[in-house]
Design a protein around this motif. Structure first.
Motif, PDB file in Angstrom:
ATOM      1  N   ALA A 152     127.350 -24.860  46.726  1.00 44.14           N
ATOM      2  CA  ALA A 152     128.950 -25.209  46.450  1.00 44.14           C
ATOM      3  C   ALA A 152     129.436 -24.673  47.177  1.00 44.14           C
ATOM      4  CB  ALA A 152     128.704 -24.174  45.003  1.00 44.14           C
ATOM      5  N   SER A 153     130.130 -23.944  48.068  1.00 44.97           N
ATOM      6  CA  SER A 153     130.873 -22.806  48.827  1.00 44.97           C
ATOM      7  C   SER A 153     131.052 -24.214  49.848  1.00 44.97           C
ATOM      8  CB  SER A 153     130.128 -21.603  49.070  1.00 44.97           C
ATOM      9  OG  SER A 153     128.697 -21.287  50.336  1.00 44.97           O
ATOM     10  N   GLY A 154     129.529 -25.075  50.330  1.00 47.17           N
ATOM     11  CA  GLY A 154     129.754 -25.607  51.805  1.00 47.17           C
ATOM     12  C   GLY A 154     128.650 -24.598  52.629  1.00 47.17           C
ATOM     13  N   GLN A 155     128.715 -23.901  52.423  1.00 43.81           N
ATOM     14  CA  GLN A 155     127.576 -23.155  53.425  1.00 43.81           C
ATOM     15  C   GLN A 155     126.516 -23.721  53.044  1.00 43.81           C
ATOM     16  OE1 GLN A 155     127.465 -19.011  53.168  1.00 43.81           O
ATOM     17  NE2 GLN A 155     129.443 -18.981  53.471  1.00 43.81           N
ATOM     18  N   ARG A 156     125.162 -23.936  54.416  1.00 37.94           N
ATOM     19  CA  ARG A 156     123.745 -25.049  54.306  1.00 37.94           C
ATOM     20  C   ARG A 156     122.934 -23.638  53.951  1.00 37.94           C
ATOM     21  NH1 ARG A 156     123.265 -30.062  54.944  1.00 37.94           N
ATOM     22  NH2 ARG A 156     124.764 -30.678  56.442  1.00 37.94           N
ATOM     23  N   ILE A 157     122.142 -23.967  52.768  1.00 41.14           N
ATOM     24  CA  ILE A 157     120.626 -23.095  52.145  1.00 41.14           C
ATOM     25  C   ILE A 157     119.664 -23.225  53.490  1.00 41.14           C
ATOM     26  CG2 ILE A 157     119.837 -22.370  50.447  1.00 41.14           C
ATOM     27  CD1 ILE A 157     121.456 -24.412  48.373  1.00 41.14           C
ATOM     28  N   HIS A 158     119.672 -22.031  53.526  1.00 40.69           N
ATOM     29  CA  HIS A 158     118.388 -21.678  54.079  1.00 40.69           C
ATOM     30  C   HIS A 158     117.514 -20.688  53.346  1.00 40.69           C
ATOM     31  CE1 HIS A 158     115.192 -20.202  57.549  1.00 40.69           C
ATOM     32  NE2 HIS A 158     116.489 -22.191  58.138  1.00 40.69           N
ATOM     33  N   HIS A 159     116.175 -20.677  53.737  1.00 36.08           N
ATOM     34  CA  HIS A 159     115.023 -20.145  52.824  1.00 36.08           C
ATOM     35  C   HIS A 159     115.522 -18.764  53.357  1.00 36.08           C
ATOM     36  CE1 HIS A 159     112.324 -21.346  55.806  1.00 36.08           C
ATOM     37  NE2 HIS A 159     112.176 -20.513  55.406  1.00 36.08           N
ATOM     38  N   ASP A 160     115.302 -18.307  54.460  1.00 35.51           N
ATOM     39  CA  ASP A 160     115.401 -16.920  55.030  1.00 35.51           C
ATOM     40  C   ASP A 160     116.610 -15.888  54.873  1.00 35.51           C
ATOM     41  OD1 ASP A 160     112.533 -17.484  55.852  1.00 35.51           O
ATOM     42  OD2 ASP A 160     113.789 -17.915  58.352  1.00 35.51           O
ATOM     43  N   SER A 161     117.705 -16.484  54.800  1.00 36.02           N
ATOM     44  CA  SER A 161     118.944 -15.624  54.274  1.00 36.02           C
ATOM     45  C   SER A 161     119.090 -15.669  52.425  1.00 36.02           C
ATOM     46  CB  SER A 161     120.064 -17.300  54.516  1.00 36.02           C
ATOM     47  OG  SER A 161     119.971 -17.902  53.389  1.00 36.02           O
ATOM     48  N   LEU A 162     119.721 -14.491  52.910  1.00 39.97           N
ATOM     49  CA  LEU A 162     119.598 -13.278  51.609  1.00 39.97           C
ATOM     50  C   LEU A 162     121.228 -13.524  50.650  1.00 39.97           C
ATOM     51  CD1 LEU A 162     118.562 -10.173  52.899  1.00 39.97           C
ATOM     52  CD2 LEU A 162     117.113 -11.486  52.136  1.00 39.97           C
ATOM     53  N   LEU A 176     118.303 -16.805  43.287  1.00 41.49           N
ATOM     54  CA  LEU A 176     117.610 -16.454  45.165  1.00 41.49           C
ATOM     55  C   LEU A 176     117.409 -16.715  45.667  1.00 41.49           C
ATOM     56  CD1 LEU A 176     116.557 -12.939  43.616  1.00 41.49           C
ATOM     57  CD2 LEU A 176     118.714 -13.321  43.985  1.00 41.49           C
ATOM     58  N   SER A 177     117.679 -17.056  46.814  1.00 41.03           N
ATOM     59  CA  SER A 177     117.123 -17.527  48.304  1.00 41.03           C
ATOM     60  C   SER A 177     115.630 -16.928  48.261  1.00 41.03           C
ATOM     61  CB  SER A 177     117.400 -16.920  49.475  1.00 41.03           C
ATOM     62  OG  SER A 177     117.646 -15.930  48.988  1.00 41.03           O
ATOM     63  N   TRP A 178     114.571 -17.713  48.573  1.00 34.86           N
ATOM     64  CA  TRP A 178     113.395 -17.404  49.106  1.00 34.86           C
ATOM     65  C   TRP A 178     113.496 -16.224  49.233  1.00 34.86           C
ATOM     66  CZ3 TRP A 178     109.636 -16.230  52.250  1.00 34.86           C
ATOM     67  CH2 TRP A 178     108.505 -16.735  52.195  1.00 34.86           C
ATOM     68  N   ARG A 227     111.826 -25.802  50.135  1.00 38.64           N
ATOM     69  CA  ARG A 227     112.479 -27.321  49.614  1.00 38.64           C
ATOM     70  C   ARG A 227     113.863 -27.351  50.088  1.00 38.64           C
ATOM     71  NH1 ARG A 227     108.543 -29.783  46.351  1.00 38.64           N
ATOM     72  NH2 ARG A 227     108.195 -28.293  45.196  1.00 38.64           N
ATOM     73  N   ALA A 228     114.509 -26.267  49.341  1.00 35.95           N
ATOM     74  CA  ALA A 228     116.545 -26.649  49.484  1.00 35.95           C
ATOM     75  C   ALA A 228     116.549 -26.456  49.928  1.00 35.95           C
ATOM     76  CB  ALA A 228     116.397 -25.533  48.386  1.00 35.95           C
ATOM     77  N   THR A 229     115.778 -25.643  51.797  1.00 36.66           N
ATOM     78  CA  THR A 229     116.712 -25.658  52.881  1.00 36.66           C
ATOM     79  C   THR A 229     117.650 -27.339  53.511  1.00 36.66           C
ATOM     80  OG1 THR A 229     114.596 -23.980  53.952  1.00 36.66           O
ATOM     81  CG2 THR A 229     115.857 -24.666  55.753  1.00 36.66           C
ATOM     82  N   GLY A 230     118.446 -26.574  53.958  1.00 37.64           N
ATOM     83  CA  GLY A 230     119.605 -27.371  54.678  1.00 37.64           C
ATOM     84  C   GLY A 230     120.586 -27.740  53.470  1.00 37.64           C
ATOM     85  N   ALA A 231     120.244 -27.706  52.039  1.00 35.83           N
ATOM     86  CA  ALA A 231     121.042 -28.298  51.764  1.00 35.83           C
ATOM     87  C   ALA A 231     122.362 -27.848  51.425  1.00 35.83           C
ATOM     88  CB  ALA A 231     120.433 -28.579  49.860  1.00 35.83           C
TER      89      ALA A 231
END
Length: 163
Positions: free
Chosen positions: A46-56, A98-100, A39-43
């Motif tokens: 702190a670095s300005g990047q978007r969080i995505h559950h598929d990224s490492l 960690l990311s998902w 559910r955090a995907t898209g948030a």
């Protein structure tokens, strides 16, 4: 007696200073890891990047953004390489979030929390040579003096033809 108290005060100051040094100076760290929910995907991180559950990716308190870390699950010795893009986790006795996808790589999804070893990678590309044997190239421009390189040709006088 005063000298003894001075030495004790000096030692305690030194030890308290050492405890304030962030983990960036350490080679590795051990502790509890948790992971972001899908559910955090898209948030925004702190670095300005978007969080995505598929990224490492991961969140760490001290390592600079862009630092590559090797995370090893101490229960099964599975590891994954992640990039720091966020700050945290704060509290709860955790050292890294960690990311998902990264949590799935080291098989900690069913546990929720795992004991891990965090190592900073100095050379994140293992097959890239540390020291390049290629010669250095000097790209400075030489001064251009046209008199030395080109001969000036005299132009023939232009004659007008009159009918």
């Amino acid at each position: 007696m005063k000298r003894r108290l001075f030495i004790i005060a000096l030692l305690s100051t030194f030890l308290s200073t050492l405890s304030c040094i962030p983990c960036c100076g350490q080679k590795h760290q051990r502790g509890k890891a948790s992971y972001y929910s899908k559910r955090a995907t898209g948030a925004r991180s702190a670095s300005g990047q978007r969080i995505h559950h598929d990224s490492l990716t991961c969140a760490h308190r001290y390592y600079p953004f862009g630092t590559m870390l090797k995370i090893t699950n101490l229960r099964n010795d599975k590891s994954v390489i992640v990039e720091v893009i966020d700050r945290g986790p704060f509290g709860r006795g955790r050292i890294i979030d960690l990311s998902w996808a990264a949590a799935k790589e080291i098989d900690m999804i069913s546990q929720g929390v795992a004991t891990v070893k965090v190592e900073r990678l100095d050379n994140p590309v293992p097959f890239k040579p540390e020291d390049s044997k290629l010669p250095k190239i000097d790209f400075e421009m030489a001064e251009f003096e046209p008199d030395h390189y080109f001969e000036k040709k005299e132009k023939a006088p232009h004659h007008r033809h009159t009918p």
